[in-house]
Scaffold this active site. Structure first.
Site, mmCIF file in Angstrom:
data_model
loop_
_atom_site.group_PDB
_atom_site.id
_atom_site.type_symbol
_atom_site.label_atom_id
_atom_site.label_comp_id
_atom_site.label_asym_id
_atom_site.label_seq_id
_atom_site.Cartn_x
_atom_site.Cartn_y
_atom_site.Cartn_z
ATOM 1 N N GLY A 1 -9.791 -4.209 7.326
ATOM 2 C CA GLY A 1 -9.019 -4.762 6.233
ATOM 3 C C GLY A 1 -7.836 -5.536 6.762
ATOM 4 N N LYS B 1 -7.581 5.038 11.278
ATOM 5 C CA LYS B 1 -7.154 3.689 10.900
ATOM 6 C C LYS B 1 -6.108 3.202 11.890
ATOM 7 C CE LYS B 1 -5.195 1.008 7.086
ATOM 8 N NZ LYS B 1 -4.654 1.060 5.712
ATOM 9 N N GLY C 1 -5.579 -3.326 9.068
ATOM 10 C CA GLY C 1 -6.051 -2.802 10.338
ATOM 11 C C GLY C 1 -7.536 -2.499 10.308
ATOM 12 N N ASP D 1 -2.286 -1.318 -4.982
ATOM 13 C CA ASP D 1 -3.486 -2.013 -4.495
ATOM 14 C C ASP D 1 -4.743 -1.222 -4.854
ATOM 15 O OD1 ASP D 1 -4.820 -4.113 -3.306
ATOM 16 O OD2 ASP D 1 -4.760 -3.252 -1.305
ATOM 17 N N VAL E 1 -10.699 0.454 10.869
ATOM 18 C CA VAL E 1 -10.985 1.881 10.732
ATOM 19 C C VAL E 1 -12.154 2.241 11.645
ATOM 20 C CG1 VAL E 1 -11.547 3.752 9.148
ATOM 21 C CG2 VAL E 1 -10.184 1.815 8.349
ATOM 22 N N GLY F 1 -14.932 0.065 9.286
ATOM 23 C CA GLY F 1 -14.282 -0.711 8.240
ATOM 24 C C GLY F 1 -13.182 -1.581 8.795
#
Length: 722
Positions: free
Chosen positions: A447, A466, A450, A558, A452, A445
């Site tokens: 974002g 992460k 940062g 968020d 993952v 992942g």
């Protein structure tokens, strides 16, 4: 702590090592108070070791040691065995024996016992769990436990923990059973610094038995727990909640002379007349009215499991103990009161209900009769001599002060001044993180904060790692996320297992979620309508916990599908608190945000309008997520509506409101086409209505997350009743 329930005089008592090897404590009147009952023909020595152990020994043989007789505290390397007990103090200022005990029971399990003025009960491990479920094993009858100098506690019943600062050298540590019944590990670097909590057994203090006494209610508020008497009851002993409350009324055995007052979302443990399944509320009340000693009933809908219908269950209470209130708990207390009484329940936030010591604590001087002994001349000479030496020592310290302060400042400047070690999980080194992730080889992942990666710990647990950006923004996100998640303990919140602070590296180690994020499954056939409703309810419970049950108020800021992760059973866990905001619950407005937070499409209007920020910003974002989950449409993009006037682009919320207001049967028109299986139209309609309430433009019209949970649970109950 010798003779803690009858302490000696503070000035004139003496600890004397006799020639025969016996260590004796005498009070001011020379009366015998305590002794080691030891005997030796040869010379004995009394020494205080660096471990904190006071040892009486003779030619290498230990005759007596203080580590064998703990009071309420264990030090590193101090062995806790079958003969040991930790007994808490009565309060912060009263050091006499309290009501909580840590000990090994006959099943070889380390337990916490509440031994109150009237009843006693085990409350840790959780009494409703078997030893196996609580990850304890009774096969080892050695009954030994120890805390080592690095911060690792190990017990022969397989219970172990590591403090948040595990592995940090040159730390002072202690494990203490506090007067509130919670056992905590404390740490500090130097003698001048304050102790901080690096681990605790009970993260929810209202679950500690006897914390508020009988006939009372424990609740979570701004900076701790607060106790209050149930309606119709008054405090039994002012300033001491251990004795709880007593009734201001007398109940008649005539059932026509009693009524019930409902208090929602209340859990009471123990003291049931029985567990009555498949009872209606009226049947449950009737049973309690027939029992003269019934004080009230707890009534709840018990969900049996996946695909198995639940049952309404009645718990008639013979005593009202261990009661606590949390917003999302799906059970109500019906309190039995006289028919002609006017008692009602109104939740109070008055500080007088805070679980604390008396407002005006008094110091009581113990009356100890003794004969005044005049100091001799040698005592006076010694005092003058010590005073002179002390003055010389102060002068030397003053001369060296500049060099010592500089050296200390240089040592502290090498490290990060932020406090990262106050939360109960492990600290990893950067080299360990590289081994766990195989040099960051498997990315799962990415974002704004940062990247993952997937990793595997030495104990074969799969983790999500992460790696935050090395900019200032990444450091801020790291600090916020660690300080927030480390205080959480909820099944619908992501669990943080560790972190890394190594130079510029800021890394978080989470539990791994097999099914990824909700964003990956919104248009997937894997999520039927039952699972989608459960995800909406579970997410609401997680947000309700951080808004209303935590001892500090936390905003997520968020909430979006990418930050709702799904485990192997598709149970939701709210994650990614890099943008979270933590405040004292007493603050009603959050005006200290330096910048707009969140993601386009999920942000509440308050962010743009520069209005005060409250928990309602998370409620708005949650409502958008639920609407996306139902329709499969993105809130960040306009919806194409084929109306009478042709094709028209409208927002998701406006489109749904038009559908709801314009047609009688509209639910089928808004559902995601990819989702297969049957659905309950009334349940989906109710879920949409709740979500639309959450996305109201005016924040005061939006419900709280606890109200959202309550509305969704009622939808579940209504569905089961049909």
């Amino acid at each position: 702590m010798a003779n803690r329930d009858q302490p000696v005089n503070g000035k004139k008592s003496k600890l004397h090592l006799q020639d025969n090897g016996n260590l004796v404590l005498r009070d001011a009147d020379e009366s015998h108070v305590w002794s080691t009952n030891t005997f030796s023909l040869s010379t004995v020595h009394l020494i205080l070791l660096n471990t904190g152990n006071l040892v009486l020994y003779n030619v290498g043989v230990i005759l007596w040691q203080s580590f064998d007789f703990p009071t309420d505290t264990l030090l590193p390397q101090q062995i806790f065995n079958r003969h040991s007990k930790l007994v808490c103090s009565r309060s912060e200022t009263n050091k006499s024996s309290g009501f909580y005990t840590l000990y090994f029971d006959n099943d070889n399990i380390l337990r916490l016992l509440y031994n109150g003025p009237e009843v006693s009960s085990i409350y840790w491990p959780d009494p409703w769990l078997t030893d196996w479920d609580s990850k304890r094993a009774g096969y080892n009858n050695s009954r030994v436990a120890v805390l080592n100098t690095l911060g690792n506690f190990s017990s022969s019943d397989d219970f172990n923990f590591m403090t948040s600062d595990y592995g940090t050298l040159l730390m002072q540590r202690r494990l203490k059973l506090d007067h509130d019944g919670n056992i905590r590990a404390y740490s500090r670097r130097q003698r001048e610094e304050k102790w901080y909590v690096s681990w605790q057994a009970k993260s929810r203090p209202c679950r500690i038995h006897g914390v508020c006494g009988p006939n009372s209610l424990c609740s979570y508020y701004s900076n701790g727990v607060k106790c209050s008497c149930l309606p119709g009851y008054k405090m039994k002993n002012d300033g001491d909640w251990s004795y709880g409350c007593e009734p201001k009324f007398s109940l008649s055995c005539n059932k026509t002379q009693s009524r019930f007052l409902v208090i929602t979302n209340v859990e009471l443990f123990g003291y049931d007349y029985g567990i009555m399944t498949n009872y209606t509320l009226e049947q449950c009340k009737e049973l309690c009215l027939q029992l003269c000693n019934c004080k009230g009933i707890q009534y709840t809908y018990v969900i049996a499991g996946s695909g198995i219908p639940g049952t309404y269950t009645c718990y008639p209470k013979l005593q009202l103990r261990n009661a606590y209130r949390i917003p999302y708990f799906n059970a109500d207390l019906y309190l039995k009161l006289p028919e002609n009484s006017s008692y009602n329940y109104k939740e109070s936030m008055d500080d007088k209900y805070k679980l604390a010591c008396s407002v005006n604590p008094k110091t009581v001087t113990l009356e100890t009769a003794h004969n005044e002994v005049h100091e001799g001349r040698y005592i006076k000479f010694l005092l003058w001599f010590v005073g002179g030496m002390g003055g010389l020592e102060i002068l030397c310290i003053f001369m060296m002060w500049f060099f010592l302060v500089r050296r200390k400042g240089q040592q502290h400047s090498r490290g990060d001044t932020r406090v990262y070690n106050m939360i109960g999980f492990r600290k990893f080194s950067y080299s360990e993180i590289k081994r766990v992730t195989k040099n960051f080889s498997e990315e799962i992942g990415k974002g704004a904060g940062g990247i993952v990666y997937k990793g595997v710990l030495l104990d074969q647990r799969v983790v999500a790692v992460k790696r935050l950006k090395e900019a200032n923004q990444g450091e801020e996100e790291f600090q916020a996320e660690v300080s927030s998640i480390g205080r959480f303990n909820h099944m619908n919140l992501i669990e943080l297992w560790g972190y890394c602070v190594d130079g510029k590296h800021r890394i978080l180690v989470y539990e791994f979620m097999e099914n990824g994020s909700l964003a990956e499954h919104i248009k997937s056939r894997n999520l039927d309508w039952t699972k989608r409703f459960d995800i909406a309810l579970g997410t609401a419970k997680g947000l309700c916990y951080i808004h209303e049950e935590c001892l500090e108020w936390i905003l997520h800021c968020d909430v979006k599908p990418q930050n709702i992760l799904l485990d192997s059973n598709y149970q939701p866990k709210v994650s990614d608190f890099g943008l979270s905001k933590l405040r004292n619950r007493g603050d009603s407005k959050f005006s200290s945000f330096s910048k707009i937070r969140g993601t386009r499409g999920y942000m509440a209007p308050e962010w743009v309008l520069n209005h005060s920020i409250t928990s309602k910003v998370d409620v708005f974002s949650y409502g958008i997520v639920v609407l996306e989950m139902i329709t499969g449409k993105s809130a960040a993009k306009d919806v194409v509506d084929m109306g009478n006037d042709g094709e028209e682009k409208v927002g998701l919320v406006g489109w749904l409101r038009d559908k709801r207001n314009g047609r009688v049967s509209w639910v089928g028109e808004i559902l995601e086409d990819m989702v297969e299986g049957d659905y309950d139209e009334r349940k989906i309609e109710g879920l949409v209505n709740v979500a639309l309430q959450c996305v109201e433009e005016e924040k005061d019209k939006r419900p709280t997350m606890s109200q959202v949970v309550e509305m969704l649970q009622k939808l579940c109950c209504e569905n089961h009743n049909q």
